[in-house]
Structures are given as C-alpha cells and as structure tokens.
Design a protein around this motif. Structure first.
Motif, PDB file in Angstrom:
ATOM      1  N   SER A 134      15.135  51.058  21.072  1.00 27.03           N
ATOM      2  CA  SER A 134      15.075  49.690  21.588  1.00 27.03           C
ATOM      3  C   SER A 134      13.781  49.463  22.357  1.00 27.03           C
ATOM      4  O   SER A 134      13.149  48.407  22.246  1.00 27.03           O
ATOM      5  N   SER A 135      13.372  50.461  23.125  1.00 25.53           N
ATOM      6  CA  SER A 135      12.134  50.347  23.893  1.00 25.53           C
ATOM      7  C   SER A 135      10.925  50.220  22.971  1.00 25.53           C
ATOM      8  O   SER A 135      10.045  49.388  23.210  1.00 25.53           O
ATOM      9  N   LEU A 136      10.866  51.040  21.938  1.00 28.37           N
ATOM     10  CA  LEU A 136       9.733  50.980  21.012  1.00 28.37           C
ATOM     11  C   LEU A 136       9.672  49.639  20.281  1.00 28.37           C
ATOM     12  O   LEU A 136       8.595  49.070  20.095  1.00 28.37           O
ATOM     13  N   LYS A 137      10.810  49.138  19.871  1.00 29.23           N
ATOM     14  CA  LYS A 137      10.841  47.829  19.201  1.00 29.23           C
ATOM     15  C   LYS A 137      10.395  46.718  20.155  1.00 29.23           C
ATOM     16  O   LYS A 137       9.653  45.813  19.765  1.00 29.23           O
ATOM     17  N   ALA A 138      10.851  46.788  21.408  1.00 24.99           N
ATOM     18  CA  ALA A 138      10.464  45.773  22.396  1.00 24.99           C
ATOM     19  C   ALA A 138       8.975  45.848  22.695  1.00 24.99           C
ATOM     20  O   ALA A 138       8.306  44.822  22.830  1.00 24.99           O
ATOM     21  N   GLN A 139       8.427  47.067  22.773  1.00 27.47           N
ATOM     22  CA  GLN A 139       6.994  47.227  23.021  1.00 27.47           C
ATOM     23  C   GLN A 139       6.179  46.641  21.880  1.00 27.47           C
ATOM     24  O   GLN A 139       5.182  45.937  22.111  1.00 27.47           O
ATOM     25  N   ALA A 140       6.589  46.917  20.659  1.00 26.77           N
ATOM     26  CA  ALA A 140       5.853  46.412  19.502  1.00 26.77           C
ATOM     27  C   ALA A 140       5.900  44.889  19.435  1.00 26.77           C
ATOM     28  O   ALA A 140       4.892  44.239  19.126  1.00 26.77           O
ATOM     29  N   SER A 141       7.044  44.323  19.739  1.00 27.56           N
ATOM     30  CA  SER A 141       7.165  42.864  19.700  1.00 27.56           C
ATOM     31  C   SER A 141       6.390  42.202  20.829  1.00 27.56           C
ATOM     32  O   SER A 141       5.760  41.154  20.641  1.00 27.56           O
ATOM     33  N   ALA A 142       6.434  42.795  22.001  1.00 28.90           N
ATOM     34  CA  ALA A 142       5.762  42.205  23.157  1.00 28.90           C
ATOM     35  C   ALA A 142       4.244  42.339  23.072  1.00 28.90           C
ATOM     36  O   ALA A 142       3.520  41.520  23.641  1.00 28.90           O
ATOM     37  N   PHE A 143       3.759  43.349  22.358  1.00 28.77           N
ATOM     38  CA  PHE A 143       2.319  43.573  22.285  1.00 28.77           C
ATOM     39  C   PHE A 143       1.596  42.366  21.696  1.00 28.77           C
ATOM     40  O   PHE A 143       0.581  41.916  22.241  1.00 28.77           O
ATOM     41  N   LEU A 200      -1.102  37.607  33.465  1.00 28.03           N
ATOM     42  CA  LEU A 200      -0.953  38.378  32.222  1.00 28.03           C
ATOM     43  C   LEU A 200      -0.055  39.595  32.429  1.00 28.03           C
ATOM     44  O   LEU A 200       0.808  39.883  31.591  1.00 28.03           O
ATOM     45  N   VAL A 201      -0.219  40.296  33.536  1.00 34.73           N
ATOM     46  CA  VAL A 201       0.611  41.475  33.805  1.00 34.73           C
ATOM     47  C   VAL A 201       2.070  41.081  33.980  1.00 34.73           C
ATOM     48  O   VAL A 201       2.977  41.698  33.395  1.00 34.73           O
ATOM     49  N   PHE A 202       2.328  40.029  34.767  1.00 39.62           N
ATOM     50  CA  PHE A 202       3.705  39.580  34.946  1.00 39.62           C
ATOM     51  C   PHE A 202       4.307  39.084  33.634  1.00 39.62           C
ATOM     52  O   PHE A 202       5.478  39.331  33.347  1.00 39.62           O
ATOM     53  N   PHE A 203       3.517  38.387  32.837  1.00 37.43           N
ATOM     54  CA  PHE A 203       3.991  37.934  31.536  1.00 37.43           C
ATOM     55  C   PHE A 203       4.348  39.122  30.644  1.00 37.43           C
ATOM     56  O   PHE A 203       5.390  39.123  29.987  1.00 37.43           O
ATOM     57  N   ALA A 204       3.490  40.146  30.629  1.00 33.87           N
ATOM     58  CA  ALA A 204       3.747  41.327  29.800  1.00 33.87           C
ATOM     59  C   ALA A 204       5.033  42.033  30.234  1.00 33.87           C
ATOM     60  O   ALA A 204       5.852  42.424  29.391  1.00 33.87           O
ATOM     61  N   LEU A 205       5.213  42.202  31.536  1.00 33.91           N
ATOM     62  CA  LEU A 205       6.420  42.853  32.033  1.00 33.91           C
ATOM     63  C   LEU A 205       7.679  42.052  31.706  1.00 33.91           C
ATOM     64  O   LEU A 205       8.678  42.599  31.234  1.00 33.91           O
ATOM     65  N   ALA A 206       7.615  40.752  31.956  1.00 37.48           N
ATOM     66  CA  ALA A 206       8.783  39.910  31.677  1.00 37.48           C
ATOM     67  C   ALA A 206       9.086  39.873  30.182  1.00 37.48           C
ATOM     68  O   ALA A 206      10.264  39.941  29.774  1.00 37.48           O
ATOM     69  N   ASP A 207       8.059  39.793  29.361  1.00 41.24           N
ATOM     70  CA  ASP A 207       8.247  39.762  27.914  1.00 41.24           C
ATOM     71  C   ASP A 207       8.895  41.056  27.429  1.00 41.24           C
ATOM     72  O   ASP A 207       9.855  41.040  26.662  1.00 41.24           O
ATOM     73  N   PHE A 208       8.364  42.204  27.885  1.00 40.99           N
ATOM     74  CA  PHE A 208       8.931  43.481  27.450  1.00 40.99           C
ATOM     75  C   PHE A 208      10.382  43.617  27.871  1.00 40.99           C
ATOM     76  O   PHE A 208      11.248  43.958  27.066  1.00 40.99           O
ATOM     77  N   TRP A 209      10.687  43.355  29.159  1.00 34.49           N
ATOM     78  CA  TRP A 209      12.050  43.582  29.634  1.00 34.49           C
ATOM     79  C   TRP A 209      13.039  42.598  29.021  1.00 34.49           C
ATOM     80  O   TRP A 209      14.210  42.949  28.789  1.00 34.49           O
ATOM     81  N   THR A 210      12.598  41.387  28.738  1.00 30.07           N
ATOM     82  CA  THR A 210      13.479  40.435  28.052  1.00 30.07           C
ATOM     83  C   THR A 210      13.785  40.923  26.650  1.00 30.07           C
ATOM     84  O   THR A 210      14.940  40.945  26.213  1.00 30.07           O
ATOM     85  N   ARG A 211      12.748  41.334  25.924  1.00 31.92           N
ATOM     86  CA  ARG A 211      12.956  41.843  24.563  1.00 31.92           C
ATOM     87  C   ARG A 211      13.778  43.130  24.564  1.00 31.92           C
ATOM     88  O   ARG A 211      14.604  43.344  23.686  1.00 31.92           O
TER      89      ARG A 211
END
Length: 134
Positions: free
Chosen positions: A75-84, A114-125
């Motif tokens: 799940s983490s890898l999929k979320a990282q790939a989508s958020a990237f 950008l950092v807050f967006f990246a964190l929020a995007d990853f954890w939401t996904r």
C-alpha cells in the motif's frame, strides 16, 4: 563482529560527510561561527538519514515481516508512486506561480506548501490504499 565493522564504517562515513558539510557551510557563511559548532550542525544534518535508516532496519528485524507488513508495504509503495506525479505537477505549478507573480509568494513559502502537499497527498492515498486492501 560483522555488525561492529558496519557500525564503525558508518560512523567514519558520517564523520567524513560532516566534515565536508562543515567546510561547505563555512564557505557559504564565513561569519563569526566557530568551526566546532559548524561541525556539530553538519554532523546532525549528515547523520539524520543514517540514524533513521538504522532505526528502520532495527524495527524490521525486531518485528519480522509478515503478511500484514507485506500489505502495508504494498500500500505504501502504491501511494508513493501515485503521489509522486501529483508532487511533480504541484512543483511545476508553484514554479509557474513564482515566475509569473514573484511578489505574491516567496520561494520558502512555496517549498513549505510543496512539502505539506506531498505529505498530505501520500498519507491520503496510503489511507485509501490500506482501507481498500482490507
């Protein structure tokens, strides 16, 4: 003994990396900062990644890898790939905003956004992926 060699090598590499960072910090800001303090700051910055990686490896060894950890990792890898891709698009948008409206937002503020967006995007996904896997 093998672990002792790894630890000694890691400490030596961190010390060398910290010395290089301290030299770089001193050349960028040649003020009245003491060399020892500059080295300490560089050691903290330089060792944070190694310490974090060591803690991660220790936790993995202690907890083992089971089916639940495998699902969480997937799940983490999929979320990282989508958020990237989202982060790349957001970075391009922020660069465009900084170019068109330079007085509207500072570069530091854009980086924090950008950092807050990246964190929020990853954890939401990640939450969505983890809930759908159950």
């Amino acid at each position: 003994m093998r672990t002792g060699i790894k630890v000694a090598t890691t400490v030596a590499v961190i010390a060398l990396y910290s010395a290089v960072l301290a030299t770089a910090f001193s050349s960028w800001e040649p003020g009245n900062q003491s060399p020892a303090m500059t080295f300490i700051v560089a050691a903290i910055v330089g060792s944070s990644a190694a310490v974090g990686f060591g803690i991660k490896r220790l936790r993995e060894r202690r907890l083992g890898t089971g089916a639940a950890q495998a699902r969480a990792r997937d799940s983490s890898l999929k979320a990282q790939a989508s958020a990237f891709l989202d982060v790349i698009i957001m970075a391009a948008a922020l660069v465009a905003i900084l170019t068109i409206f330079p007085q509207w937002i500072s570069g530091t503020t854009a980086l924090v956004i950008l950092v807050f967006f990246a964190l929020a995007d990853f954890w939401t996904r990640y939450a969505i992926q983890a809930n759908s896997a159950e």
